[in-house]
Design a protein around this motif. Structure first.
Motif, short mmCIF file in Angstrom:
data_model
loop_
_atom_site.label_atom_id
_atom_site.label_comp_id
_atom_site.label_asym_id
_atom_site.label_seq_id
_atom_site.Cartn_x
_atom_site.Cartn_y
_atom_site.Cartn_z
N LEU A 159 41.03 42.25 45.40
CA LEU A 159 40.15 41.68 44.21
C LEU A 159 38.87 42.38 44.26
CD1 LEU A 159 40.64 37.94 44.73
CD2 LEU A 159 41.69 39.33 42.91
N LEU A 160 38.56 42.84 45.43
CA LEU A 160 37.13 43.59 45.50
C LEU A 160 37.19 44.95 44.96
CD1 LEU A 160 36.03 42.65 48.92
CD2 LEU A 160 35.08 41.70 46.64
N TRP A 161 38.60 45.95 45.25
CA TRP A 161 38.90 46.97 44.73
C TRP A 161 38.85 46.69 43.22
CZ3 TRP A 161 37.87 51.13 46.89
CH2 TRP A 161 38.60 51.48 48.40
N GLY A 162 39.22 45.72 42.45
CA GLY A 162 39.47 45.59 41.16
C GLY A 162 38.03 45.31 40.41
N ALA A 163 37.09 44.55 41.36
CA ALA A 163 35.79 44.44 40.91
C ALA A 163 35.10 45.60 40.95
CB ALA A 163 35.32 43.18 41.79
N LEU A 164 35.22 46.37 41.97
CA LEU A 164 34.49 47.83 41.90
C LEU A 164 34.82 48.75 40.84
CD1 LEU A 164 32.49 49.33 43.41
CD2 LEU A 164 34.12 50.39 45.00
N ALA A 165 36.25 48.46 40.72
CA ALA A 165 36.61 49.33 39.55
C ALA A 165 36.10 49.05 38.23
CB ALA A 165 38.19 49.41 39.58
N GLY A 166 36.16 47.73 38.09
CA GLY A 166 35.55 47.22 36.76
C GLY A 166 34.21 47.35 36.57
N ALA A 167 33.24 47.66 37.85
CA ALA A 167 31.93 47.88 37.26
C ALA A 167 31.74 49.54 37.10
CB ALA A 167 31.14 47.63 38.72
N LEU B 30 41.14 51.40 41.30
CA LEU B 30 42.17 50.61 40.79
C LEU B 30 43.44 50.89 41.41
CD1 LEU B 30 42.17 47.95 38.71
CD2 LEU B 30 42.96 49.63 36.97
N GLY B 31 43.70 51.91 41.82
CA GLY B 31 45.06 52.28 42.45
C GLY B 31 45.07 52.06 43.74
N GLN B 32 44.01 51.54 44.46
CA GLN B 32 43.62 50.82 45.77
C GLN B 32 44.65 49.75 46.08
OE1 GLN B 32 42.93 53.42 48.24
NE2 GLN B 32 42.73 54.66 46.43
N ALA B 33 44.46 48.98 44.82
CA ALA B 33 45.01 47.65 44.70
C ALA B 33 46.68 47.87 44.99
CB ALA B 33 44.49 46.77 43.81
N GLN B 34 47.21 47.48 46.15
CA GLN B 34 48.76 47.49 46.17
C GLN B 34 49.62 46.24 46.25
OE1 GLN B 34 50.56 50.42 46.01
NE2 GLN B 34 48.60 51.34 45.35
N SER B 35 48.85 45.06 46.13
CA SER B 35 49.65 43.87 46.05
C SER B 35 50.39 43.72 44.73
CB SER B 35 48.60 42.71 46.49
OG SER B 35 47.77 42.56 45.48
N PRO B 36 51.53 42.59 44.67
CA PRO B 36 52.09 42.42 43.29
C PRO B 36 51.31 42.02 42.49
CG PRO B 36 53.45 41.89 45.64
CD PRO B 36 51.83 42.04 45.81
N GLY B 37 50.16 41.05 42.81
CA GLY B 37 49.39 40.36 41.86
C GLY B 37 48.50 41.08 40.96
N VAL B 38 49.11 42.21 40.01
CA VAL B 38 48.38 42.98 39.07
C VAL B 38 47.41 42.36 38.27
CG1 VAL B 38 50.40 44.74 39.59
CG2 VAL B 38 50.37 43.22 37.62
N PHE B 39 48.04 41.21 37.67
CA PHE B 39 47.01 40.29 36.75
C PHE B 39 45.68 40.06 37.30
CE2 PHE B 39 51.38 39.91 34.82
CZ PHE B 39 51.30 40.68 33.67
N TRP B 40 45.85 39.71 38.67
CA TRP B 40 44.61 38.99 39.20
C TRP B 40 43.66 40.05 39.53
CZ3 TRP B 40 43.63 34.09 39.12
CH2 TRP B 40 44.75 33.21 39.38
N THR B 41 44.21 41.48 39.84
CA THR B 41 43.36 42.48 40.06
C THR B 41 42.69 43.01 38.72
OG1 THR B 41 44.89 43.27 41.92
CG2 THR B 41 43.26 44.81 41.18
N GLY C 66 54.56 51.84 41.31
CA GLY C 66 55.77 52.58 41.02
C GLY C 66 56.06 53.86 41.61
N GLY C 67 55.08 54.55 41.55
CA GLY C 67 55.18 55.96 41.60
C GLY C 67 53.94 56.68 42.46
N GLY C 68 53.03 55.99 42.71
CA GLY C 68 51.85 56.87 43.43
C GLY C 68 50.68 56.81 42.43
N LEU C 69 49.48 56.97 43.38
CA LEU C 69 48.37 57.41 42.67
C LEU C 69 48.34 58.47 41.69
CD1 LEU C 69 45.31 56.63 42.24
CD2 LEU C 69 44.85 57.64 44.38
N ALA C 70 48.70 59.65 42.18
CA ALA C 70 48.40 60.90 41.72
C ALA C 70 49.39 60.97 40.27
CB ALA C 70 49.09 62.22 42.55
N VAL C 71 50.63 60.54 40.40
CA VAL C 71 51.77 60.54 39.49
C VAL C 71 51.27 59.39 38.41
CG1 VAL C 71 54.07 59.97 38.79
CG2 VAL C 71 53.66 61.37 40.69
#
Length: 274
Positions: free
Chosen positions: A58-66, A163-174, A224-229
């Motif tokens: 969630l913090l990764w998502g918040a930081l990405a949002g800012a 945003l890509g640092q968040a790896q949990s299944p809860g994508v909508f929360w992130t 599904g495919g990694g950060l770079a891809v």
């Protein structure tokens, strides 16, 4: 495939947001659309029964949002100044570099097809972003629209990487955390500086789904495919924005820019089929 869907929805959404920003302040456009995106993401998280991810995600998502907020403000401003196609692809070229460098340095392996695809994407967006000025010379980087677009591209690159640092299944929360954060910053700023009453509410609202779906498909692609891809495929969004600018706004593309479109799309196919 989700990476390409991300590019398509980002591209259409950016085109509509660029049109909206030619009539309204970019800050007002963001302040009115990001809360809608946040509400949709959080509602989907609840309806689909997604488990709340770790606080770290969630913090990764918040930081990405800012970070993404200031990138998107710069981008919308650049799109409003135009030319929309050149600004979009210039930002896309830079936004592809940051996550790829981070992903590869972190140990991701692209493979031969992945590297060929990456080269195609980067060369394609590079050709698209080169715009000649009067007399055939290159447009000066001091041109406001291009310069602001390049700054936005760097910001988008860091947004994708965070945003890509968040790896949990809860994508909508992130994603909800990212949009809640940007909304909490944009709303009071817009209310104080430009006001919240839109001049063209329909156009602003029509741009909201593209951004929301683009973020969703991007996060699914990364997981599904990694950060770079995932980042490289999503970075194709300028091609779709440019095609809309050419067909709808009648912005011209040179032969080299059409070659760029082909290179970028072929590169995406190589990455997807690696």
């Amino acid at each position: 495939m989700t990476g390409l869907l991300s590019a398509l929805t980002y591209g259409v959404g950016d085109f509509l947001a660029g049109l909206a920003s030619r009539r309204d302040s970019p800050l007002r456009v963001v302040a009115l659309t990001h809360p809608i995106s946040a509400a949709i993401m959080l509602l989907l998280a609840v309806l689909m029964g997604q488990a709340l991810p770790p606080v770290g995600d969630l913090l990764w998502g918040a930081l990405a949002g800012a970070v993404g907020l200031f990138a998107v403000l710069a981008f919308y401003r650049a799109l409003a100044m135009g030319p929309m196609g050149a600004v979009s692809v210039g930002a896309g070229a830079l936004s592809a570099l940051v996550p790829v460098v981070i992903g590869v340095l972190g140990g991701e392996v692209l493979g031969l097809l992945g590297w060929l695809g990456a080269l195609g994407v980067l060369l394609g967006t590079g050709l698209l972003s080169y715009t000649p000025g009067e007399g055939g010379g290159a447009v000066r980087w001091q041109d406001n629209g291009v310069l602001i677009g390049l700054a936005a591209g760097l910001g988008f690159g860091f947004f994708f990487a965070l945003l890509g640092q968040a790896q949990s299944p809860g994508v909508f929360w992130t994603l909800g955390a990212a949009r809640v954060t940007s909304s909490l910053i944009a709303l009071p700023l817009a209310a104080r500086l430009v006001g919240l009453r839109p001049k063209n509410p329909l156009l602003i609202l029509s741009s909201a789904p593209g951004d929301t779906l683009g973020n969703l498909f991007y996060l699914l692609a990364v997981q599904g495919g990694g950060l770079a891809v995932g980042s490289l495929l999503s970075s194709l969004y300028p091609a779709f924005t440019t095609l809309l600018a050419v067909t709808v706004l009648r912005e011209g593309l040179r032969a080299a820019q059409w070659v760029g479109v082909v290179l970028a799309l072929v590169g995406a196919g190589l990455i997807a089929g690696r």
